[in-house]
Design an enzyme around this catalytic site. Sequence first.
Site, PDB file in Angstrom:
ATOM      1  N   VAL A 253      31.085  48.893  77.316  1.00 51.61           N
ATOM      2  CA  VAL A 253      31.347  49.733  76.146  1.00 51.61           C
ATOM      3  C   VAL A 253      30.461  50.970  76.244  1.00 51.61           C
ATOM      4  CG1 VAL A 253      31.285  49.866  73.628  1.00 51.61           C
ATOM      5  CG2 VAL A 253      31.863  47.687  74.738  1.00 51.61           C
TER       6      VAL A 253
ATOM      7  N   VAL B  67      28.108  45.004  78.865  1.00 48.11           N
ATOM      8  CA  VAL B  67      27.039  45.992  78.770  1.00 48.11           C
ATOM      9  C   VAL B  67      27.494  47.054  77.786  1.00 48.11           C
ATOM     10  CG1 VAL B  67      26.113  45.602  81.086  1.00 48.11           C
ATOM     11  CG2 VAL B  67      27.870  47.323  80.753  1.00 48.11           C
ATOM     12  N   CYS B  68      26.528  47.719  77.182  1.00 44.16           N
ATOM     13  CA  CYS B  68      26.846  48.769  76.208  1.00 44.16           C
ATOM     14  C   CYS B  68      25.831  49.888  76.393  1.00 44.16           C
ATOM     15  CB  CYS B  68      26.774  48.190  74.795  1.00 44.16           C
ATOM     16  SG  CYS B  68      27.234  49.358  73.508  1.00 44.16           S
ATOM     17  N   TYR B  69      26.336  51.101  76.512  1.00 42.55           N
ATOM     18  CA  TYR B  69      25.478  52.267  76.730  1.00 42.55           C
ATOM     19  C   TYR B  69      25.796  53.355  75.721  1.00 42.55           C
ATOM     20  CZ  TYR B  69      25.161  50.342  81.508  1.00 42.55           C
ATOM     21  OH  TYR B  69      24.987  49.539  82.593  1.00 42.55           O
TER      22      TYR B  69
END
Length: 123
Positions: free
Chosen positions: A76, A103-105
């Site tokens: 995301v 994962v989220c950034y």
Amino acid sequence: MKRIISTPDAPAAIGPYSQAVELNGTLFVSGQLPVDPKTGEMPCGIEDQTRQALNNIMSILRQAGLGPDNVVKTCVLLQHISDFGAMNAVYAEFFPNDKPARVCYEVAALPKGALLEIDAIAG
């Protein structure tokens, strides 16, 4: 064996890439912006944009004969990490059972001014 997956129920690619590629039983879904494939428009707000991006992913999964339980990993990208909680609440609706790795950034900018983009790997 490599197979290109495409459906009119998700937005067409806006560049030189495929909506998804299946290779030896693993599906790689390109990042999906929250674009409504029927209108070409994006909804307002992180909740509605999350829902639209995930609906686009689900349409691609269906075209490949898969569903949310087949998703093993997502990524995301958020324009604002402060939207994490609101995004997460909608995201959880799409993966109520075996949740994929993720994962989220936070990113500086996304195409078309979107608030998020989500990709997926399924098998």
